[in-house]
Structure formats: C-alpha cells, structure tokens
Design a protein around this motif. Structure first.
Motif, PDB file in Angstrom:
ATOM      1  N   HIS A   4       0.813  -1.210   0.000  1.00 51.24           N
ATOM      2  CA  HIS A   4       0.000   0.000   0.000  1.00 51.24           C
ATOM      3  C   HIS A   4       0.852   1.268   0.000  1.00 51.24           C
ATOM      4  O   HIS A   4       1.933   1.287   0.577  1.00 51.24           O
ATOM      5  CB  HIS A   4      -0.919   0.027   1.220  1.00 51.24           C
ATOM      6  CG  HIS A   4      -2.033  -0.951   1.146  1.00 51.24           C
ATOM      7  ND1 HIS A   4      -1.884  -2.289   1.435  1.00 51.24           N
ATOM      8  CD2 HIS A   4      -3.337  -0.775   0.808  1.00 51.24           C
ATOM      9  CE1 HIS A   4      -3.046  -2.896   1.274  1.00 51.24           C
ATOM     10  NE2 HIS A   4      -3.946  -2.009   0.894  1.00 51.24           N
ATOM     11  N   GLU A  13     -10.870  13.667  -5.287  1.00 54.92           N
ATOM     12  CA  GLU A  13     -11.143  12.257  -5.024  1.00 54.92           C
ATOM     13  C   GLU A  13     -12.355  12.045  -4.120  1.00 54.92           C
ATOM     14  O   GLU A  13     -12.432  11.084  -3.361  1.00 54.92           O
ATOM     15  CB  GLU A  13      -9.895  11.594  -4.419  1.00 54.92           C
ATOM     16  CG  GLU A  13      -8.731  11.578  -5.390  1.00 54.92           C
ATOM     17  CD  GLU A  13      -7.510  10.932  -4.804  1.00 54.92           C
ATOM     18  OE1 GLU A  13      -7.042   9.928  -5.398  1.00 54.92           O
ATOM     19  OE2 GLU A  13      -7.015  11.401  -3.755  1.00 54.92           O
ATOM     20  N   ALA A  16     -14.168   8.515  -3.994  1.00 53.03           N
ATOM     21  CA  ALA A  16     -13.466   7.494  -3.209  1.00 53.03           C
ATOM     22  C   ALA A  16     -13.571   7.790  -1.716  1.00 53.03           C
ATOM     23  O   ALA A  16     -13.686   6.868  -0.906  1.00 53.03           O
ATOM     24  CB  ALA A  16     -12.001   7.418  -3.649  1.00 53.03           C
ATOM     25  N   GLU A  68      -3.638   3.208  -0.118  1.00 53.96           N
ATOM     26  CA  GLU A  68      -4.052   2.827  -1.471  1.00 53.96           C
ATOM     27  C   GLU A  68      -3.327   1.559  -1.912  1.00 53.96           C
ATOM     28  O   GLU A  68      -2.091   1.519  -1.921  1.00 53.96           O
ATOM     29  CB  GLU A  68      -3.762   3.967  -2.448  1.00 53.96           C
ATOM     30  CG  GLU A  68      -4.250   3.696  -3.844  1.00 53.96           C
ATOM     31  CD  GLU A  68      -4.034   4.872  -4.781  1.00 53.96           C
ATOM     32  OE1 GLU A  68      -4.623   4.856  -5.872  1.00 53.96           O
ATOM     33  OE2 GLU A  68      -3.295   5.813  -4.432  1.00 53.96           O
ATOM     34  N   GLY A  72      -5.445   0.420  -6.830  1.00 56.31           N
ATOM     35  CA  GLY A  72      -6.133   1.691  -6.656  1.00 56.31           C
ATOM     36  C   GLY A  72      -7.195   1.716  -5.574  1.00 56.31           C
ATOM     37  O   GLY A  72      -7.706   2.767  -5.218  1.00 56.31           O
ATOM     38  N   ARG A  73      -7.554   0.550  -5.033  1.00 57.18           N
ATOM     39  CA  ARG A  73      -8.577   0.511  -3.981  1.00 57.18           C
ATOM     40  C   ARG A  73      -8.030   1.107  -2.686  1.00 57.18           C
ATOM     41  O   ARG A  73      -6.893   0.840  -2.303  1.00 57.18           O
ATOM     42  CB  ARG A  73      -9.009  -0.936  -3.734  1.00 57.18           C
ATOM     43  CG  ARG A  73     -10.041  -1.080  -2.630  1.00 57.18           C
ATOM     44  CD  ARG A  73     -10.517  -2.498  -2.557  1.00 57.18           C
ATOM     45  NE  ARG A  73     -10.460  -2.982  -1.183  1.00 57.18           N
ATOM     46  CZ  ARG A  73     -11.286  -3.882  -0.683  1.00 57.18           C
ATOM     47  NH1 ARG A  73     -12.206  -4.430  -1.453  1.00 57.18           N
ATOM     48  NH2 ARG A  73     -11.179  -4.272   0.555  1.00 57.18           N
ATOM     49  N   TRP A  74      -8.842   1.881  -2.020  1.00 57.07           N
ATOM     50  CA  TRP A  74      -8.467   2.437  -0.728  1.00 57.07           C
ATOM     51  C   TRP A  74      -8.878   1.443   0.345  1.00 57.07           C
ATOM     52  O   TRP A  74     -10.052   1.097   0.480  1.00 57.07           O
ATOM     53  CB  TRP A  74      -9.153   3.769  -0.502  1.00 57.07           C
ATOM     54  CG  TRP A  74      -8.645   4.885  -1.365  1.00 57.07           C
ATOM     55  CD1 TRP A  74      -7.704   4.807  -2.359  1.00 57.07           C
ATOM     56  CD2 TRP A  74      -9.058   6.239  -1.319  1.00 57.07           C
ATOM     57  NE1 TRP A  74      -7.506   6.039  -2.920  1.00 57.07           N
ATOM     58  CE2 TRP A  74      -8.337   6.941  -2.306  1.00 57.07           C
ATOM     59  CE3 TRP A  74      -9.972   6.930  -0.546  1.00 57.07           C
ATOM     60  CZ2 TRP A  74      -8.492   8.306  -2.522  1.00 57.07           C
ATOM     61  CZ3 TRP A  74     -10.135   8.296  -0.761  1.00 57.07           C
ATOM     62  CH2 TRP A  74      -9.394   8.965  -1.744  1.00 57.07           C
TER      63      TRP A  74
END
Length: 187
Positions: A4, A13, A16, A68, A72-74
């Motif tokens: 990450h 953003e 998100a 992240e 790209g997923r948080w």
C-alpha cells in the motif's frame, strides 16, 4: 509485504472518500466508532463530499490519509483535525493548546493486522508534528468504552489514557475515553 501507498487524499477524489466512509459505516462496530450512520452519509449530496475531500487535501485545519492498494482501492483511512487553542472541540469542550484530533479511523477487515493501521497513524502523526506555528503539543482521540479492539491498538501504538471521559454525543449513557500521544521532543 504490504504494498500500500500511504498518502493524503486529493481534492478531486471525493467519490473514493465517500465510498470508503460508507464502507466504514457498514463495519459491525461502526455504531461505537463513528458519530453518523450509513443512512446519514448516503443522504449527503455530492457537493458535501466534494467539499469534504477538498478540505482534507490541503491546509492546516484537517488532513485525511488513505492506504491505497496497487490496484487503486483504498483499504484504510485516518483523519487529523487541528484544534486551535481558544476554540471549542466537537464535545463542546474548551481547547487549551494547539492539538491534533484523530477521527475517522477505518481499515477494511481483510487488511487488519497487516501493519496498515500503524502506517496510517505514522503518516498522520508525522504530518501533525510537521505543522508550523503554532506547533501541535499533542494528538488525541476518543474511543468508545466498549471498543476494546480499537483501544488496544491505540495503546499499543503509544497513545495513553488521559483520564478524560465524555458522554458519547449519539448516546449520552455511553462514554468516550480520551487517549493522548504527546509531541516527541525531537519533533
């Protein structure tokens, strides 16, 4: 090894930011950890989320950090609010010294225990200690008296119970316990 990237949110953003907040509010302990419900968050306008992301992306007042993943997923977040001396905090208490206030802590369940929470907190405290004039003397947070998992993490990370106890705004019969991390001498 954790892949990450820990970084601050960007002003653009907001979608998100919204998605991660709603995911956090779906967590089984959300009622103990957050002062809003899924329904309240989902009812907020896109303008609200756009302003929230923009406000947390720059300046001294607030900063949101995210973890992240490579795709790209948080997978986690922590936010630091700056409480200036002479102001009133979210519990209507007087703020006597410049301090940070950690809120909105969330790591997706499948990432817990991987070091991600530690990395988010390290970045948040590094930012808090880097602020100029006036310097923050401490960073604090509040944890619900029944949220043992979070309380154990905060202690392990280095936060200490201050002895301050306040009623939870959404349920005055429940207690929120203050934990404090004092500014290191070398910061």
């Amino acid at each position: 090894m954790n892949q990450h990237v820990i970084r601050t949110v960007g002003a653009d953003e907001w979608a998100a930011v919204k998605e991660l907040r709603i995911a956090a509010l779906h967590d089984p302990v959300a009622a103990l950890a957050f002062l809003e419900t899924v329904e309240q968050a989902e009812s907020k306008s896109d303008d609200f989320w756009q302003e929230r992301a923009a406000g947390a992306a720059s300046g001294r007042a607030v900063r949101q950090f995210v973890a992240e993943a490579p795709g790209g997923r948080w997978d986690g977040t922590v936010t630091v609010l700056v409480e200036e001396a002479g102001t009133t905090d979210i519990f209507d208490g007087a703020v006597e010294q410049p301090q940070g206030h950690v809120v909105g802590v969330f790591v997706r369940p499948e990432q817990r225990g991987t070091g991600l929470t530690e990395a988010l907190f390290a970045a948040a405290l590094k930012w808090a200690w880097s602020l100029d004039g006036p310097a923050l003397e401490r960073v604090r947070l509040f944890v619900h008296e029944d949220n043992a998992r979070a309380e154990a993490f905060y202690r392990r990370f280095g936060f200490e119970a201050s002895g301050t106890v306040v009623p939870m705004p959404t349920d005055p019969s429940a207690k929120e316990l203050e934990y404090v991390f004092a500014r290191p001498e070398q910061a």
